[in-house]
Design an enzyme around this catalytic site. Structure first.
Site, mmCIF file in Angstrom:
data_model
loop_
_atom_site.group_PDB
_atom_site.id
_atom_site.type_symbol
_atom_site.label_atom_id
_atom_site.label_comp_id
_atom_site.label_asym_id
_atom_site.label_seq_id
_atom_site.Cartn_x
_atom_site.Cartn_y
_atom_site.Cartn_z
ATOM 1 N N LYS A 85 26.486 29.961 31.362
ATOM 2 C CA LYS A 85 25.059 30.106 30.999
ATOM 3 C C LYS A 85 24.646 28.975 30.057
ATOM 4 O O LYS A 85 25.414 28.598 29.158
ATOM 5 C CB LYS A 85 24.872 31.474 30.325
ATOM 6 C CG LYS A 85 23.428 31.856 30.016
ATOM 7 C CD LYS A 85 23.380 33.287 29.458
ATOM 8 C CE LYS A 85 21.979 33.774 29.143
ATOM 9 N NZ LYS A 85 21.943 35.161 28.633
ATOM 10 N N SER A 160 18.805 38.416 30.975
ATOM 11 C CA SER A 160 18.461 37.012 30.963
ATOM 12 C C SER A 160 19.470 36.103 31.661
ATOM 13 O O SER A 160 19.148 34.964 31.960
ATOM 14 C CB SER A 160 18.282 36.547 29.521
ATOM 15 O OG SER A 160 19.515 36.633 28.820
ATOM 16 N N SER A 184 21.791 41.703 29.018
ATOM 17 C CA SER A 184 21.581 40.505 29.844
ATOM 18 C C SER A 184 22.710 40.122 30.783
ATOM 19 O O SER A 184 22.549 39.201 31.583
ATOM 20 C CB SER A 184 21.273 39.305 28.961
ATOM 21 O OG SER A 184 19.912 39.332 28.638
HETATM 22 N N1 GLN Z 1 16.209 42.032 28.091
HETATM 23 C C1 GLN Z 1 16.575 42.110 26.704
HETATM 24 C C2 GLN Z 1 15.651 41.230 25.914
HETATM 25 O O1 GLN Z 1 14.766 40.723 26.480
HETATM 26 C C3 GLN Z 1 18.002 41.697 26.530
HETATM 27 C C4 GLN Z 1 18.212 40.264 26.562
HETATM 28 C C5 GLN Z 1 19.641 39.879 26.368
HETATM 29 O O2 GLN Z 1 20.542 40.694 26.471
HETATM 30 N N2 GLN Z 1 19.831 38.606 26.048
HETATM 31 O O3 GLN Z 1 15.811 41.041 24.751
#
Ligand code: GLN
Length: 496
Positions: A85, A160, A184
Site C-alpha cells: 500500500k 481504504s 481498511s
Molecule cells: N473507513 C475507515 C475510515 O475511513 C477506516 C479507514 C482505515 O482503516 N484506514 O476511517
C-alpha cells in the site's frame, strides 16, 4: 511467455509458488516476468497500482535464484511477489498516500515491514492505491485514480486499502500489505473475496507507515487463503525498537498453528456471535450467508452462543472522534516545507495555508477540521474525553466476552461491494459501513475476514472472526477449519 505463464499460474497459493521456486521448478525471475506481464495486461482496467518498483523486484528475484542455485534454503515466502500500500515507505521510491500533497516525495528510508520483506527476499513489485491518507471505505477518495472491484468493474473494491485488495483479487499478485485503522484491510477483503487480517495492536511495527490514527493503525496482510495470510503475518510480525508501541508476542509461528488444523474439527472451541452484529439490519444475503457460516462452525464441532457487547452502538461515533483527533495532529507535518508539494507565497503562513489548501482533498480536510474541533479547549472533555471513556467501556465488554468464549464472530461488512459513486456524497453512510470492523481497532484486538459466501449478483461476502490480544493463532485456526469446510478460498472473479 505463454509457456511460463502456464507453468507458474497453476501454482494457486503463495506457499506453493515459494516451494516451486525453492525446488527449482521455476525461477523467481520467471515468476516476476509473468507477474509484470499480468499487471500490464490487467491493471489498466483495475487501477490497483500507483507505481511499480521493478528494479527492486528484479534485484530481489535474482538474489533468490542465486541462493537456489547455491543450494541454500530460502526464508519463508522468498520469491513470491508482493504489492505494498502506498502509505508504507520503500526506500528510494515515491510514497504518495494517494494525495497531491506528497507529489514528488521520495522515501529516504524503509518501513520496518519493508525491511522484513527484503530480508525474506520477497520481491516488492509496486505501490497500491488507497483512499487519501487511508481515509475512506471505497478507495474513491484517492486523489490519483479510482480502483475497480475485479468481481464487478462498476463497483468499489472497498477501502481504504482497495488497491492492495483489488490486485490480489485479480491475481496480479498473490499477496499484499495494507493498513487497517478502522477496517481498511478487513472490509476490502470482504468485498473482494479475500482473506485480510488485522493483527493485535503493536504486533507489527508501524515504523515507516504514514500515520493516520496512531493508536488504531496496524499494517495488515491480504492473501487468497488462510495459510498464505498466516505466512505473511509471520514474516512481518515482531518487536521493533523504532516503534514505541511495539510488543513482543510469544508464539509467532502462525503457519505451524494453521497447518496443525489439517483434518481437525473445532471441538472444544467456543464461538460467540456478537448479538449487536448478528446480521440483523444488514443486507439480507449477508445475513443469510452469516447464518450459514454459524451452521458450518457448529457442524465442525464448535460450541456457538450469543454474546452481547452493548457499547458497540457507540463505537463508530467514538472512532470518528479519536481517529480524526489523531489525524489532525499527525497531518500537521504536511506544511509545504518538509515533504512533497509546496505552493510558494510571499510569507510562510500563506505558504502553509495554500499548500494545505491545494494539497489535501475534501475528505482529509473534513477530518482535520473535525479532529481539530474535537481537541479544542472547551470541547475536549465533551468529545475526546467521552470517546476515550467509550473506548474503555468497550474494552471491558470485550474482556468479559472473551472470558466466556474463545473467539467472536460477525459479518465483516453490512453489504457487498457497492457501486462506484453510490455513497460518495454521503459520508455518514460510508462511515457506517465500518460498524463491524471499527470496535476491533478501538480495543486493539486481532480480527480476520474470510470469504463465507456470495450474494445473488455473485459478489463475495466476508465473515469476521475476532480474538483475544495476541491470540492470532486461534483466529487463524478457526479460519482455517472454516475455509476447509466451506471450500471458499483462492477465489477467482468470474469476469476473468
Ligand atoms: N473507513 C475507515 C475510515 O475511513 C477506516 C479507514 C482505515 O482503516 N484506514 O476511517
Amino acid at each position: 511467455m505463454a509457456e511460463t505463464a502456464d507453468r507458474t499460474s497453476e501454482k494457486k497459493s503463495a506457499l506453493q509458488l515459494h516451494e516451486a521456486i525453492q525446488n527449482g521448478e521455476c525461477s523467481a525471475v520467471e515468476v516476476l516476468d509473468e507477474t509484470f506481464a499480468r499487471i500490464e495486461r490487467d491493471d489498466a482496467k483495475i487501477g490497483g497500482f500507483l507505481s511499480l518498483t521493478k528494479d527492486l523486484a528484479y534485484e530481489t528475484a535474482k538474489a533468490v535464484d542465486a541462493k537456489v542455485k547455491a543450494g541454500e534454503t530460502l526464508p519463508l515466502l522468498a520469491g513470491v511477489p508482493i504489492a505494498v500500500k502506498d502509505n508504507i515507505n520503500v526506500s528510494g521510491y515515491p510514497t504518495t498516500c494517494a494525495s497531491k500533497i506528497l507529489e514528488g516525495y521520495v522515501s529516504p528510508y524503509d518501513a520496518t515491514v519493508t525491511e522484513k520483506l527484503r530480508a525474506h527476499l520477497m520481491p516488492i513489485v509496486g505501490k497500491t492505491n488507497l483512499d487519501e491518507f487511508a481515509m475512506g471505505s471505497s478507495t474513491e477518495n484517492s486523489a490519483i485514480q479510482p480502483t475497480r472491484n475485479p468481481w464487478d468493474l462498476d463497483r468499489v473494491p472497498g477501502g481504504s486499502s482497495g488497491g492492495s485488495a483489488a490486485v490480489v483479487s485479480q491475481g496480479e499478485t498473490l499477496l499484499s500489505l495494507g493498513s487497517d485503522t478502522g477496517g481498511s484491510v478487513r472490509q476490502p477483503a470482504s468485498l473482494c473475496g479475500l482473506v485480510g487480517m488485522k493483527p493485535t495492536y503493536g504486533l507489527v511495527s508501524r515504523y515507516g507507515l504514514v500515520a493516520f490514527g496512531s493508536s488504531l493503525d496496524q499494517i495488515s496482510p491480504f492473501g487468497r487463503n488462510v495459510a498464505d495470510t498466516a505466512g505473511l503475518l509471520q514474516v512481518i510480525a515482531g518487536f521493533d525498537r523504532n516503534d514505541s508501541t511495539s510488543i513482543t508476542a510469544k508464539d509467532t509461528d502462525y503457519l505451524a498453528a494453521v497447518q496443525k488444523m489439517a483434518g481437525k474439527t473445532l471441538a472444544g472451541f467456543k464461538v460467540g456471535v456478537i448479538s449487536e452484529l448478528n446480521g440483523q439490519g444488514m443486507q439480507a444475503e449477508v445475513s443469510e450467508a452469516f447464518q450459514n457460516a454459524v451452521q458450518t462452525l457448529r457442524s465442525l464441532g464448535a460450541e456457538v452462543s450469543e454474546v452481547a457487547i452493548p457499547s458497540i452502538s457507540a463505537a463508530v461515533a467514538a472512532y470518528y472522534i479519536v481517529a480524526t483527533a489523531e489525524a489532525s495532529s499527525n497531518l500537521a507535518r504536511f506544511d509545504g516545507v518538509r515533504y512533497g508539494l509546496r505552493v510558494e507565497r510571499d510569507d510562510i503562513y500563506s505558504t502553509y495555508c495554500k499548500t494545505r489548501g491545494e494539497g489535501f482533498g475534501p475528505e482529509v480536510k473534513r477530518r482535520i477540521m473535525l479532529g481539530t474541533f474535537a481537541l479544542s479547549s472547551g470541547y475536549y472533555d465533551a468529545y475526546y474525553g467521552k470517546a476515550q471513556k467509550a473506548r474503555k467501556l468497550l474494552a471491558r465488554e470485550f474482556a468479559d466476552a472473551f472470558a466466556k468464549v474463545d473467539v467472536l464472530i460477525c459479518p465483516t461488512a453490512p453489504t457487498t461491494a457497492f457501486k462506484i459513486g453510490e455513497k460518495a456524497n454521503d459520508p455518514v453512510s460510508m462511515y457506517l459501513s465500518d460498524i463491524s470492523t471499527i470496535p476491533v481497532n478501538l480495543v486493539g484486538i486481532p480480527a480476520i475476514s474470510i470469504p463465507c459466501g456470495f450474494d445473488r449478483q455473485k459478489l463475495p461476502i466476508g465473515l469476521q472472526i475476532l480474538g483475544r490480544h495476541c491470540e492470532e493463532f486461534r483466529l487463524l485456526q478457526v479460519a482455517q477449519a472454516f475455509e476447509t469446510a466451506s471450500g471458499l478460498f483462492n477465489l477467482t472473479p468470474s469476469l476473468n
